[in-house]
Motif scaffolding. Structure first.
Motif, PDB file in Angstrom:
ATOM      1  N   ALA A 282       0.473   1.655  -2.934  1.00 18.97           N
ATOM      2  CA  ALA A 282       1.362   0.872  -3.793  1.00 18.97           C
ATOM      3  C   ALA A 282       1.763  -0.440  -3.137  1.00 18.97           C
ATOM      4  CB  ALA A 282       2.611   1.690  -4.133  1.00 18.97           C
ATOM      5  N   ASP A 283       1.913  -0.454  -1.808  1.00 12.35           N
ATOM      6  CA  ASP A 283       2.338  -1.688  -1.133  1.00 12.35           C
ATOM      7  C   ASP A 283       1.271  -2.768  -1.252  1.00 12.35           C
ATOM      8  OD1 ASP A 283       3.942  -3.412   0.338  1.00 12.35           O
ATOM      9  OD2 ASP A 283       3.246  -2.643   2.277  1.00 12.35           O
ATOM     10  N   THR A 284       0.068  -2.453  -0.830  1.00 18.68           N
ATOM     11  CA  THR A 284      -0.983  -3.484  -0.850  1.00 18.68           C
ATOM     12  C   THR A 284      -1.300  -3.912  -2.286  1.00 18.68           C
ATOM     13  OG1 THR A 284      -3.092  -4.102   0.172  1.00 18.68           O
ATOM     14  CG2 THR A 284      -3.016  -1.934  -0.883  1.00 18.68           C
TER      15      THR A 284
ATOM     16  N   VAL B 286      -3.236  -9.082   1.864  1.00 22.26           N
ATOM     17  CA  VAL B 286      -1.879  -8.524   1.857  1.00 22.26           C
ATOM     18  C   VAL B 286      -1.887  -7.093   2.388  1.00 22.26           C
ATOM     19  CG1 VAL B 286      -0.792  -9.965   0.092  1.00 22.26           C
ATOM     20  CG2 VAL B 286      -2.196  -8.028  -0.616  1.00 22.26           C
ATOM     21  N   ASP B 287      -0.991  -6.836   3.341  1.00 19.66           N
ATOM     22  CA  ASP B 287      -0.814  -5.483   3.891  1.00 19.66           C
ATOM     23  C   ASP B 287      -2.046  -5.017   4.664  1.00 19.66           C
ATOM     24  OD1 ASP B 287       0.880  -3.211   4.204  1.00 19.66           O
ATOM     25  OD2 ASP B 287      -0.191  -2.145   2.627  1.00 19.66           O
ATOM     26  N   ILE B 288      -2.778  -5.963   5.242  1.00 19.02           N
ATOM     27  CA  ILE B 288      -4.000  -5.637   5.987  1.00 19.02           C
ATOM     28  C   ILE B 288      -3.817  -6.087   7.438  1.00 19.02           C
ATOM     29  CG2 ILE B 288      -6.478  -6.066   6.202  1.00 19.02           C
ATOM     30  CD1 ILE B 288      -6.564  -6.563   3.191  1.00 19.02           C
TER      31      ILE B 288
ATOM     32  N   ASP C  69       1.555  -9.510   6.260  1.00 18.29           N
ATOM     33  CA  ASP C  69       1.471  -8.103   6.670  1.00 18.29           C
ATOM     34  C   ASP C  69       2.736  -7.680   7.388  1.00 18.29           C
ATOM     35  OD1 ASP C  69       0.238  -5.589   6.960  1.00 18.29           O
ATOM     36  OD2 ASP C  69      -0.373  -6.088   8.986  1.00 18.29           O
ATOM     37  N   HIS C  70       2.842  -6.373   7.581  1.00 25.46           N
ATOM     38  CA  HIS C  70       4.007  -5.841   8.291  1.00 25.46           C
ATOM     39  C   HIS C  70       3.612  -4.786   9.318  1.00 25.46           C
ATOM     40  CE1 HIS C  70       4.551  -1.903   5.965  1.00 25.46           C
ATOM     41  NE2 HIS C  70       3.486  -2.469   5.435  1.00 25.46           N
ATOM     42  N   HIS C  71       2.329  -4.639   9.614  1.00 26.87           N
ATOM     43  CA  HIS C  71       1.905  -3.670  10.625  1.00 26.87           C
ATOM     44  C   HIS C  71       2.051  -4.284  12.011  1.00 26.87           C
ATOM     45  CE1 HIS C  71      -0.094  -2.241   6.958  1.00 26.87           C
ATOM     46  NE2 HIS C  71       0.111  -1.052   7.478  1.00 26.87           N
ATOM     47  N   GLY C  72       2.584  -3.514  12.918  1.00 24.55           N
ATOM     48  CA  GLY C  72       2.831  -4.033  14.266  1.00 24.55           C
ATOM     49  C   GLY C  72       1.567  -4.193  15.091  1.00 24.55           C
TER      50      GLY C  72
ATOM     51  N   ALA D  11       7.940  -2.808   4.183  1.00 27.85           N
ATOM     52  CA  ALA D  11       6.726  -2.937   3.376  1.00 27.85           C
ATOM     53  C   ALA D  11       6.299  -4.396   3.392  1.00 27.85           C
ATOM     54  CB  ALA D  11       6.994  -2.502   1.933  1.00 27.85           C
ATOM     55  N   CYS D  12       5.021  -4.624   3.169  1.00 27.75           N
ATOM     56  CA  CYS D  12       4.569  -6.002   2.992  1.00 27.75           C
ATOM     57  C   CYS D  12       5.291  -6.606   1.795  1.00 27.75           C
ATOM     58  CB  CYS D  12       3.051  -6.014   2.803  1.00 27.75           C
ATOM     59  SG  CYS D  12       2.330  -7.650   2.813  1.00 27.75           S
ATOM     60  N   GLY D  13       5.702  -5.764   0.874  1.00 28.94           N
ATOM     61  CA  GLY D  13       6.457  -6.218  -0.291  1.00 28.94           C
ATOM     62  C   GLY D  13       7.721  -6.990   0.079  1.00 28.94           C
TER      63      GLY D  13
ATOM     64  N   GLY E  28       6.880   2.462  -2.538  1.00 29.42           N
ATOM     65  CA  GLY E  28       5.730   3.208  -2.018  1.00 29.42           C
ATOM     66  C   GLY E  28       5.787   3.389  -0.514  1.00 29.42           C
ATOM     67  N   ASP E  29       5.960   2.299   0.219  1.00 31.71           N
ATOM     68  CA  ASP E  29       5.911   2.378   1.684  1.00 31.71           C
ATOM     69  C   ASP E  29       7.149   3.031   2.296  1.00 31.71           C
ATOM     70  OD1 ASP E  29       3.387   1.388   2.038  1.00 31.71           O
ATOM     71  OD2 ASP E  29       3.980  -0.195   3.430  1.00 31.71           O
ATOM     72  N   THR E  30       8.240   3.101   1.540  1.00 32.22           N
ATOM     73  CA  THR E  30       9.442   3.743   2.073  1.00 32.22           C
ATOM     74  C   THR E  30       9.585   5.180   1.568  1.00 32.22           C
ATOM     75  OG1 THR E  30      10.787   2.922   0.236  1.00 32.22           O
ATOM     76  CG2 THR E  30      10.737   1.567   2.243  1.00 32.22           C
TER      77      THR E  30
HETATM   78 MN   LIG Z   1       2.326  -1.488   3.801  1.00 41.41          MN
END
Ligand SMILES: [Mn+2]
Length: 332
Positions: free
Chosen positions: A35-37, A89-91, A112-115, A131-133, A165-167
């Protein structure tokens, strides 16, 4: 990849996107979209199309059934378009582009939001965002306020779905006060919160319920009840009418009282196992999964094990997470 890419502020990313409002733009979601991406790609695409551009959501894999409600009325392209600007997005890393991995060097922007990851374009990467959102929300706000960009109403639902979605419907540890503030703003702006919560978090297919039944049947409690693990072979999934993607029982494993770590293993092709892992305590699933070439977040991560039978895949997970549990209990 030797190229150096710039870390941008949200304001700089908004400036870059403002320049794309009348252009041809592919907004690309990660493979096996969530859902996030998908919400982020739908949001940016809707904004660009509302303002005179020609944007498309592009994804290497088809949209899963449970997300079709979100993409209703929007065509999702399965191919990159020639001559389009590309936004991811979100990648976090090129492999998550799926079939488009070789095009990684052609992207103009990553949000993105991945560390952990390997950037492949100028980027905004905010590990603090649930989330990337959240990143897309703030960038959209700047676009509206500073560049006069029109934000269509559907965007608020897309971004709300991304964050919901991401939460896990605002239940996971990544949920912050800021997440709730953004959700409140989206709610006020008209996001369809009830429909999104129902479709993302309550609806299950019969296949998913069959997967739950199989997952519970195959569950093992290990390490004194701290590690709950289940698995499904290709044969078991076929016998029970379970589609490949339906077997994902890590959350159910971690719902057992007293469990620290939930692990779900599904055989995706003979001898290849997709592991999905979840933590209830401060054990870094992403670090453990990185040992198998995977990644994700501290509390939720995944990896792929190749060349194992079921017992071997389970033993590999048990060993690595067993060690992590021992370290956690020893306070290391
Ligand atoms: Mn995400």
């Amino acid at each position: 990849m030797a190229a150096e890419y710039r870390a941008l502020t949200e304001r700089e990313a908004a400036a870059l996107l403002a320049g794309m409002m009348t252009e041809k733009v592919d907004v690309v979601s990660h493979a096996s979209p969530d859902a996030d991406t998908l919400g982020c790609a739908l949001a940016l695409t809707a904004i660009i199309n509302e303002n005179g551009g020609d944007a498309a959501v592009v994804c290497s894999d088809r949209v899963p059934d449970y997300l079709c409600f979100l993409a209703e009325g929007v065509e999702i392209s399965d191919a990159l378009r020639d001559g389009a600007r590309r936004v991811a997005v979100d990648i976090a890393s090129p492999p998550q582009l799926g079939r488009f991995v070789d095009a990684a060097g052609t992207f103009s922007l990553m949000l993105d939001h991945h560390g952990r990851g390997e950037t492949f374009a100028d980027n905004v990467v905010e590990p603090g965002a649930a989330a990337c959102g959240e990143v897309v929300f703030r960038v959209a706000e700047i676009l509206g306020a500073d560049y006069g960009v029109k934000i269509p109403a559907c965007v608020y639902s897309y971004i709300y779905a991304a964050i919901s979605g991401d939460t896990g419907s605002f239940r996971f540890a990544n949920t912050t006060a800021e997440t709730h503030r953004i959700a409140a703003r989206l709610h006020e702006a008209g996001a369809d919160t009830v429909r999104i919560a129902h479709n993302l978090h309550a609806v299950k297919t019969l296949g998913e319920l069959a997967a739950l039944r199989l997952g519970l049947t195959n569950m093992k409690l290990l390490h004194g009840g701290r590690l709950a693990m289940t698995s499904a072979t290709l044969g078991e999934m076929a016998e029970n009418g379970i589609k490949d993607g339906d077997f994902s029982e890590a959350d159910e494993m971690r719902s057992v009282l007293g469990v620290y770590i939930g692990v779900s293993l599904r055989e995706s092709e003979p001898g290849v196992w997709r592991a999905s892992t979840r933590a209830n305590v401060d054990i870094d699933c992403a670090a453990v999964c990185a040992g198998f070439g995977g990644g994700g977040h501290r509390g939720a991560a995944g990896c792929t094990l190749r060349g194992f039978d079921r017992a071997g895949a389970e033993a590999a997970m048990e060993k690595s997470f067993g060690r992590a549990i021992e370290e956690f209990e020893a306070g290391i």
